[in-house]
Design an enzyme around this catalytic site. Structure first.
Site, PDB file in Angstrom:
ATOM      1  N   ASP A  39      -1.495   1.266 -12.027  1.00 23.59           N
ATOM      2  CA  ASP A  39      -2.245   0.551 -12.426  1.00 23.59           C
ATOM      3  C   ASP A  39      -2.675   0.390 -13.885  1.00 23.59           C
ATOM      4  O   ASP A  39      -4.183   0.144 -14.131  1.00 23.59           O
ATOM      5  CB  ASP A  39      -4.574   0.640 -11.788  1.00 23.59           C
ATOM      6  CG  ASP A  39      -4.190   0.546 -10.112  1.00 23.59           C
ATOM      7  OD1 ASP A  39      -3.057  -0.886  -9.566  1.00 23.59           O
ATOM      8  OD2 ASP A  39      -5.448   0.525  -9.177  1.00 23.59           O
ATOM      9  N   GLU A  54      -7.835 -14.800  -7.131  1.00 22.42           N
ATOM     10  CA  GLU A  54      -6.841 -13.844  -7.322  1.00 22.42           C
ATOM     11  C   GLU A  54      -5.674 -14.611  -6.857  1.00 22.42           C
ATOM     12  O   GLU A  54      -4.657 -14.920  -7.387  1.00 22.42           O
ATOM     13  CB  GLU A  54      -6.901 -12.931  -6.170  1.00 22.42           C
ATOM     14  CG  GLU A  54      -7.837 -10.943  -6.647  1.00 22.42           C
ATOM     15  CD  GLU A  54      -6.984 -10.113  -5.655  1.00 22.42           C
ATOM     16  OE1 GLU A  54      -6.663  -9.323  -6.513  1.00 22.42           O
ATOM     17  OE2 GLU A  54      -6.858 -10.686  -4.304  1.00 22.42           O
ATOM     18  N   MET A  57       0.988  -0.885  -0.075  1.00 23.63           N
ATOM     19  CA  MET A  57       0.231  -0.178  -0.048  1.00 23.63           C
ATOM     20  C   MET A  57       1.045   0.778  -0.017  1.00 23.63           C
ATOM     21  O   MET A  57       0.813   2.532   0.729  1.00 23.63           O
ATOM     22  CB  MET A  57      -0.664  -0.015   0.899  1.00 23.63           C
ATOM     23  CG  MET A  57      -2.569  -1.299   0.988  1.00 23.63           C
ATOM     24  SD  MET A  57      -2.894  -1.358  -0.186  1.00 23.63           S
ATOM     25  CE  MET A  57      -4.228   0.060   0.057  1.00 23.63           C
ATOM     26  N   ARG A  58       2.149   1.269  -0.847  1.00 21.48           N
ATOM     27  CA  ARG A  58       2.307   2.300  -1.163  1.00 21.48           C
ATOM     28  C   ARG A  58       2.815   2.841  -2.565  1.00 21.48           C
ATOM     29  O   ARG A  58       3.025   1.635  -3.370  1.00 21.48           O
ATOM     30  CB  ARG A  58       3.751   2.340  -0.574  1.00 21.48           C
ATOM     31  CG  ARG A  58       4.481   2.302   0.659  1.00 21.48           C
ATOM     32  CD  ARG A  58       4.170   3.257   2.325  1.00 21.48           C
ATOM     33  NE  ARG A  58       4.901   3.948   1.722  1.00 21.48           N
ATOM     34  CZ  ARG A  58       4.235   5.699   2.673  1.00 21.48           C
ATOM     35  NH1 ARG A  58       3.611   5.819   2.920  1.00 21.48           N
ATOM     36  NH2 ARG A  58       5.502   7.000   2.260  1.00 21.48           N
ATOM     37  N   HIS A  75      -4.042  -6.473  -9.175  1.00 25.90           N
ATOM     38  CA  HIS A  75      -5.741  -5.149  -8.619  1.00 25.90           C
ATOM     39  C   HIS A  75      -6.796  -6.171  -8.958  1.00 25.90           C
ATOM     40  O   HIS A  75      -7.252  -6.983  -9.727  1.00 25.90           O
ATOM     41  CB  HIS A  75      -5.562  -4.145  -9.774  1.00 25.90           C
ATOM     42  CG  HIS A  75      -6.120  -3.370  -9.381  1.00 25.90           C
ATOM     43  ND1 HIS A  75      -6.143  -2.474  -8.453  1.00 25.90           N
ATOM     44  CD2 HIS A  75      -7.564  -2.578 -10.027  1.00 25.90           C
ATOM     45  CE1 HIS A  75      -6.895  -1.505  -8.216  1.00 25.90           C
ATOM     46  NE2 HIS A  75      -7.746  -1.679  -9.177  1.00 25.90           N
TER      47      HIS A  75
HETATM   48  C1  GRF Z   1      -5.815  -8.333  -3.421  1.00 27.04           C
HETATM   49  O1  GRF Z   1      -7.634  -7.856  -2.852  1.00 27.04           O
HETATM   50  C2  GRF Z   1      -5.065  -7.057  -3.966  1.00 27.04           C
HETATM   51  O2  GRF Z   1      -5.735  -7.193  -5.195  1.00 27.04           O
HETATM   52  C3  GRF Z   1      -4.884  -5.659  -3.455  1.00 27.04           C
HETATM   53  O3  GRF Z   1      -4.800  -6.313  -2.194  1.00 27.04           O
HETATM   54  C4  GRF Z   1      -5.122  -7.220  -1.897  1.00 27.04           C
HETATM   55  C5  GRF Z   1      -3.831  -7.332  -0.513  1.00 27.04           C
HETATM   56  O4  GRF Z   1      -4.575  -8.466  -0.316  1.00 27.04           O
HETATM   57  N1  GRF Z   1      -3.856  -4.836  -4.285  1.00 27.04           N
HETATM   58  P1  GRF Z   1      -3.804  -9.967   0.477  1.00 27.04           P
HETATM   59  O5  GRF Z   1      -3.223  -8.760   1.289  1.00 27.04           O
HETATM   60  O6  GRF Z   1      -2.997 -10.580  -0.682  1.00 27.04           O
HETATM   61  O7  GRF Z   1      -4.760 -10.892   1.220  1.00 27.04           O
END
Ligand code: GRF
Length: 206
Positions: A161, A190, A106-107, A125
């Site tokens: 993105d 994912e 988250m940076r 994403h």
């Molecule tokens: C995921 O949904 C990813 O798409 C987004 O952040 C979330 C991370 O989840 N970038 P995690 O920490 O892998 O559980």
């Protein structure tokens, strides 16, 4: 690293595993999916390093449970984004990392750092890009009344993105879905998409 791997029933060959680093800030469920995929001797990657910018990220516990090396590089201890990014770069270099996977990291990254890892750094994403860039992608797709959303694995470029898409997988939005139920279904998808995308980029460069 080359590992001896059995192909079919009788044939053995060496699978060269690319050294991957995973950058996290939190839960690390995608990190878990990647570490699990790497347990397969035929999978062409190994997680050689996990870096978290947050000391309390649960992903660090996941890494320890899988005996994967991890480092905390706390962004709060750096005066500038560039100096934080440079510390990460040096850690990646010193661990001979070949591919960087962002997984809930988250940076925002400086253009300079992104340039150093161009074509070697990817992100997952939770939307079908180019739709719903940025934060809150899952709730934005839900609020917009979409019937289908999904996840995208893409190369990282300085613009958020926006890099070349490697793989997308659809996730249906069902009647009665809440943010929680849709997020759960998104994560399941994912966790298949990210290991598949890492395999794709490695095989593409062989
Ligand atoms: C995921 O949904 C990813 O798409 C987004 O952040 C979330 C991370 O989840 N970038 P995690 O920490 O892998 O559980």
């Amino acid at each position: 690293m080359a590992r001896l791997s059995r192909v079919h029933q009788t044939k053995w060959c060496f699978v060269t595993k690319k050294k991957v680093a995973v950058l996290i800030s939190g839960n690390g469920s995608n990190l878990q999916a990647l570490m699990d995929a790497c347990k397969d001797s035929d999978y062409p990657a190994e997680i050689a390093l996990v870096i978290s910018n947050k000391p309390d990220a649960f992903g660090l516990t996941r890494a320890a449970q899988s005996a994967v090396k991890s480092l905390v590089i706390n962004h709060k201890e750096f005066d500038t984004r560039e100096s934080f990014d440079e510390a990460m770069h040096q850690a990646l270099i010193s661990h001979n990392i070949e591919i960087v996977c962002l997984a809930g990291f988250m940076r925002l990254l400086s253009a300079s750092f992104v340039g150093k890892w161009q074509d070697r750094m990817i992100n997952i994403h939770p939307s079908l890009l180019p739709k719903y860039k940025g934060a809150n992608a899952i709730s934005n797709a839900l609020a917009a009344g979409e019937k289908i959303t999904g996840c995208t694995v893409h190369y990282v470029v300085p613009e958020m993105d926006a890099g070349e898409i490697i793989l997308q997988k659809q996730v249906p939005i069902l009647a009665g879905d809440t943010l929680e139920t849709l997020t759960l279904r998104m994560h399941e998808t994912e966790h298949k998409a990210y290991p598949a995308a890492v395999r794709i980029i490695i095989q593409k460069n062989e």
